[in-house]
Design a protein around this motif. Structure first.
Motif, short mmCIF file in Angstrom:
data_model
loop_
_atom_site.label_atom_id
_atom_site.label_comp_id
_atom_site.label_asym_id
_atom_site.label_seq_id
_atom_site.Cartn_x
_atom_site.Cartn_y
_atom_site.Cartn_z
N ALA A 101 37.99 -35.85 -40.63
CA ALA A 101 37.69 -35.92 -39.18
C ALA A 101 38.84 -36.58 -38.43
CB ALA A 101 36.39 -36.68 -38.96
N ASP A 102 39.08 -36.10 -37.21
CA ASP A 102 40.22 -36.61 -36.42
C ASP A 102 39.89 -37.93 -35.76
OD1 ASP A 102 41.67 -33.99 -36.63
OD2 ASP A 102 39.81 -33.35 -35.67
N LEU A 103 38.60 -38.18 -35.55
CA LEU A 103 38.18 -39.45 -34.97
C LEU A 103 36.89 -39.87 -35.67
CD1 LEU A 103 38.37 -41.70 -32.79
CD2 LEU A 103 37.05 -40.21 -31.29
N LYS A 104 36.87 -41.12 -36.17
CA LYS A 104 35.68 -41.62 -36.85
C LYS A 104 35.21 -42.88 -36.15
CE LYS A 104 37.41 -40.00 -41.30
NZ LYS A 104 37.73 -40.35 -42.69
N ILE A 105 33.98 -42.84 -35.69
CA ILE A 105 33.41 -44.02 -35.02
C ILE A 105 32.24 -44.51 -35.86
CG2 ILE A 105 32.20 -44.85 -32.96
CD1 ILE A 105 33.85 -42.85 -31.33
N TYR A 106 32.20 -45.81 -36.09
CA TYR A 106 31.09 -46.42 -36.82
C TYR A 106 30.40 -47.36 -35.85
CZ TYR A 106 28.57 -48.52 -40.71
OH TYR A 106 27.59 -48.95 -41.58
N LEU A 107 29.17 -46.99 -35.45
CA LEU A 107 28.44 -47.76 -34.43
C LEU A 107 27.58 -48.82 -35.07
CD1 LEU A 107 26.98 -45.25 -31.82
CD2 LEU A 107 28.52 -47.15 -31.38
N VAL A 108 27.66 -50.01 -34.57
CA VAL A 108 26.79 -51.08 -35.07
C VAL A 108 26.05 -51.76 -33.91
CG1 VAL A 108 28.14 -51.61 -37.14
CG2 VAL A 108 28.69 -52.78 -35.02
N ALA A 109 24.96 -52.41 -34.26
CA ALA A 109 24.22 -53.26 -33.32
C ALA A 109 23.32 -54.12 -34.19
CB ALA A 109 23.38 -52.42 -32.35
N SER A 110 22.88 -55.25 -33.68
CA SER A 110 22.03 -56.12 -34.51
C SER A 110 20.72 -55.40 -34.83
CB SER A 110 21.74 -57.42 -33.77
OG SER A 110 20.88 -57.14 -32.67
N VAL A 111 20.11 -55.78 -35.94
CA VAL A 111 18.88 -55.10 -36.33
C VAL A 111 17.77 -55.36 -35.31
CG1 VAL A 111 18.01 -56.93 -37.89
CG2 VAL A 111 17.41 -54.55 -38.33
N GLU A 112 17.78 -56.53 -34.67
CA GLU A 112 16.75 -56.82 -33.67
C GLU A 112 16.90 -55.90 -32.45
OE1 GLU A 112 18.68 -59.17 -35.06
OE2 GLU A 112 17.24 -60.32 -36.24
N GLU A 113 18.15 -55.69 -32.02
CA GLU A 113 18.39 -54.82 -30.87
C GLU A 113 18.02 -53.36 -31.22
OE1 GLU A 113 19.10 -55.12 -27.79
OE2 GLU A 113 19.61 -53.02 -27.34
N ARG A 114 18.36 -52.96 -32.43
CA ARG A 114 18.04 -51.58 -32.84
C ARG A 114 16.52 -51.40 -32.93
NH1 ARG A 114 19.78 -50.56 -37.78
NH2 ARG A 114 20.64 -52.56 -38.37
N ALA A 115 15.82 -52.42 -33.43
CA ALA A 115 14.36 -52.32 -33.54
C ALA A 115 13.73 -52.27 -32.14
CB ALA A 115 13.82 -53.50 -34.34
N ARG A 116 14.30 -53.02 -31.20
CA ARG A 116 13.79 -52.99 -29.82
C ARG A 116 13.92 -51.58 -29.25
NH1 ARG A 116 15.41 -58.30 -29.20
NH2 ARG A 116 17.58 -57.77 -28.82
N ARG A 117 15.08 -50.95 -29.46
CA ARG A 117 15.30 -49.59 -28.94
C ARG A 117 14.31 -48.61 -29.57
NH1 ARG A 117 21.80 -49.46 -29.99
NH2 ARG A 117 22.37 -51.07 -28.52
N ARG A 118 14.19 -48.71 -30.90
CA ARG A 118 13.31 -47.75 -31.59
C ARG A 118 11.85 -47.97 -31.23
NH1 ARG A 118 14.87 -44.29 -35.45
NH2 ARG A 118 16.48 -44.06 -33.87
N HIS A 119 11.46 -49.24 -31.04
CA HIS A 119 10.08 -49.56 -30.67
C HIS A 119 9.77 -48.95 -29.30
CE1 HIS A 119 6.88 -52.48 -29.16
NE2 HIS A 119 6.32 -51.82 -30.14
#
Ligand code: CDP
Length: 230
Positions: free
Chosen positions: A142-160
């Motif tokens: 791939a010409d561009l690779k992005i690895y996205l991170v966020a804290s597990v609490e923030e990710r759980a808030r979004r998914r909730h």
């Protein structure tokens, strides 16, 4: 020329939203590989194939017909997901699928069956692919690779929030717990574990709205384009 973009990262880190925006901007195909692992998991749950039965689950992954098509309904979906011809767009997002998908996706045979299809589509180019192992295994070129991170609490808030909007009655604590479990299985499995490729750029989306993440990704794109033309 930028032709293939890989977006990886843990659950609810914002991969899908970012990948969709990039694909729209560039007029590329958006390919969400998580859909395929979810489809196998849903089919297994529906036909009572035990998730523990690796060879039965692998056989299912080999024969299942998974199609992603433009949306046929205006109900918030971005695509139609068909499994053996039946619309399962929302069913693959059920909590039951969330809680078993990481076990299914740890099976080497399942990964082999699905990743062959993913690579074939990815190699056609003009594509933004989202998943866990795109930069490391599926499209290492791939010409561009992005690895996205966020804290597990923030990710759980979004998914909730997403679950509540869909009318599912889940507590924040249960979403957080499920997410921790999935992160653990995804990043410790033997085959294609969740990890950034050596040449991936890590973007942290904690405290950033999607417009800011998109801007950061676009400047990486432009930087890569420039290096390319130098
Ligand atoms: O949307 P969310 O981030 O919750 O998950 P997803 O991208 O739909 O992926 C669901 C699950 O499929 C992940 O937890 C992984 O176990 C698996 N997966 C994978 O192993 N490899 C991929 N390239 C994509 C998904």
């Amino acid at each position: 020329m930028i032709d293939k973009i890989a977006i990886d990262g843990p659950a609810a880190s914002g991969k899908t939203t970012l990948a969709k925006l990039l694909a729209e901007e560039l007029d590329f195909l958006f390919f969400d590989t998580g859909v395929m692992y979810r489809a196998v998991t849903l089919a297994a749950l529906q036909n009572n194939t035990p998730i523990e039965d690796e060879s039965a689950i692998t056989a299912l992954a080999q024969k299942l017909q998974i199609d992603v098509r433009p949306p046929s309904k205006d109900d918030g979906r971005s695509d139609d997901v068909l499994i053996d011809g039946i619309d399962q767009t929302w069913a693959i997002r059920q909590p039951e699928v969330d809680s078993r998908v990481s076990e299914v996706s740890a099976y080497a045979g399942v990964r082999k069956a699905l990743s062959e299809q993913q690579r074939r589509i990815g190699m056609r180019g003009m594509v933004v692919m989202a998943g866990r192992d795109i930069g490391t295994v599926i499209l290492p070129e791939a010409d561009l690779k992005i690895y996205l991170v966020a804290s597990v609490e923030e990710r759980a808030r979004r998914r909730h929030k997403e679950c509540i909007e869909r009318g599912e009655n889940m507590t924040y604590e249960s979403v957080l717990e499920g997410m921790r479990m999935r992160d653990e299985i995804d990043s410790t499995r033997e085959v294609a574990p969740l990890q950034p490729a050596e040449d991936a750029v890590i973007l942290d989306s904690d405290d950033k709205d999607i417009a800011t993440v998109f801007e950061a990704a676009m400047s990486l794109m432009n930087g890569a384009r420039k290096t390319d033309s130098d």
